[in-house]
Design an enzyme around this catalytic site. Structure first.
Site, mmCIF file in Angstrom:
data_model
loop_
_atom_site.group_PDB
_atom_site.id
_atom_site.type_symbol
_atom_site.label_atom_id
_atom_site.label_comp_id
_atom_site.label_asym_id
_atom_site.label_seq_id
_atom_site.Cartn_x
_atom_site.Cartn_y
_atom_site.Cartn_z
ATOM 1 N N TYR A 296 0.841 -1.204 0.000
ATOM 2 C CA TYR A 296 0.000 0.000 0.000
ATOM 3 C C TYR A 296 0.874 1.252 0.000
ATOM 4 O O TYR A 296 0.636 2.194 -0.779
ATOM 5 C CB TYR A 296 -0.912 -0.017 1.226
ATOM 6 C CG TYR A 296 -1.672 1.256 1.455
ATOM 7 C CD1 TYR A 296 -2.778 1.588 0.676
ATOM 8 C CD2 TYR A 296 -1.279 2.152 2.456
ATOM 9 C CE1 TYR A 296 -3.478 2.768 0.877
ATOM 10 C CE2 TYR A 296 -1.978 3.334 2.662
ATOM 11 C CZ TYR A 296 -3.069 3.634 1.878
ATOM 12 O OH TYR A 296 -3.744 4.813 2.076
ATOM 13 N N GLU B 128 -11.219 6.646 5.804
ATOM 14 C CA GLU B 128 -10.490 7.412 6.823
ATOM 15 C C GLU B 128 -11.399 7.700 8.007
ATOM 16 O O GLU B 128 -10.950 7.715 9.155
ATOM 17 C CB GLU B 128 -9.946 8.719 6.232
ATOM 18 C CG GLU B 128 -8.803 8.544 5.245
ATOM 19 C CD GLU B 128 -7.515 8.030 5.867
ATOM 20 O OE1 GLU B 128 -7.454 7.910 7.109
ATOM 21 O OE2 GLU B 128 -6.575 7.745 5.100
ATOM 22 N N TRP C 237 -4.638 2.263 10.330
ATOM 23 C CA TRP C 237 -5.042 2.129 8.934
ATOM 24 C C TRP C 237 -4.891 0.691 8.464
ATOM 25 O O TRP C 237 -5.659 0.217 7.620
ATOM 26 C CB TRP C 237 -4.244 3.081 8.043
ATOM 27 C CG TRP C 237 -4.563 2.877 6.592
ATOM 28 C CD1 TRP C 237 -3.760 2.368 5.629
ATOM 29 C CD2 TRP C 237 -5.822 3.121 5.949
ATOM 30 N NE1 TRP C 237 -4.417 2.291 4.424
ATOM 31 C CE2 TRP C 237 -5.689 2.762 4.599
ATOM 32 C CE3 TRP C 237 -7.049 3.635 6.400
ATOM 33 C CZ2 TRP C 237 -6.731 2.881 3.693
ATOM 34 C CZ3 TRP C 237 -8.089 3.755 5.488
ATOM 35 C CH2 TRP C 237 -7.927 3.380 4.155
#
Length: 214
Positions: A32, A54, A62
């Site tokens: 990522y 988010e 995350w």
């Protein structure tokens, strides 16, 4: 051989290259970091998706969201704005029971609300991207060098505060300035790969080649 410890905020990967330390060496997180984080887009659905995710991430890592992203995409119709905007209370009740995602009713309701607000912005401005990208910071708001120290001291920026206020005024929820700055970092509104990260130049090249809508 690399005997010296990496600079603050960077770690050395198995390929010997330095990367932002926040990915922690996890393979999924590293992919990522390398392929997605900091790359700009003008795709409305992808921008909307990231705003939603988010929001779900707030208070969590995350990586937790990243591991659940495909399930989120399945349940929210690939984050196609028009399709999510058409979802209703029955969809909320169905999704809140699905253990594959973060089962926070308020954030699920927010995702549907924000799709409706995004659809309204598309009607008003021509695209969600056009509305969002006009809030990208000017060069004089950015540090000369992005360091771990600067990032720790700036979880919120003037640009993210402005965009947060604009989104709230448009009716969006779960879009505080910290959440919005994470969104801006991840989608290339800024290049916050730390100086010395092997992906910083690649992301800057992508940003330089990108033409912001409007």
């Amino acid at each position: 051989m690399h005997d010296a410890p990496p600079p603050d905020g960077l770690i050395r990967g198995p390929d010997g290259r330095l990367r932002c330390a926040w990915h922690g060496g996890d393979d999924l997180y590293r992919r990522y970091h390398d392929a997605e984080w900091g790359r700009p887009t003008d795709d409305d659905d992808r921008l909307y998706e990231k705003l939603c995710l988010e929001g779900f991430q707030a208070g969590l890592s995350w990586l937790t969201i990243l591991r659940k992203r495909e399930a989120f995409r399945e349940l929210f119709h690939g984050f196609a704005i028009a399709r999510v905007a058409a979802m209703d209370e029955a969809d909320v009740e169905r999704i809140v029971l699905d253990a594959r995602i973060i089962r926070h009713r308020g954030k699920i309701v927010s995702a549907i609300n924000n799709a409706r607000r995004a659809d309204a912005l598309r009607t008003e401005h021509g695209s969600l991207a056009r509305f969002l990208w006009r809030h990208a910071p000017d060069a004089d708001e950015r540090p000369a060098t992005v360091t771990a120290e600067w990032l720790r001291a700036n979880p919120v920026t003037p640009a993210s505060t402005r965009l947060s206020k604009a989104l709230k005024k448009a009716g969006f929820t779960f879009v505080g300035p910290t959440t919005v700055y994470a969104f801006m970092q991840s989608l290339g509104f800024v290049n916050d790969h730390i100086d010395g990260c092997c992906m910083r130049d690649d992301c800057q090249t992508a940003r330089d080649a990108f033409t912001a809508p409007g």
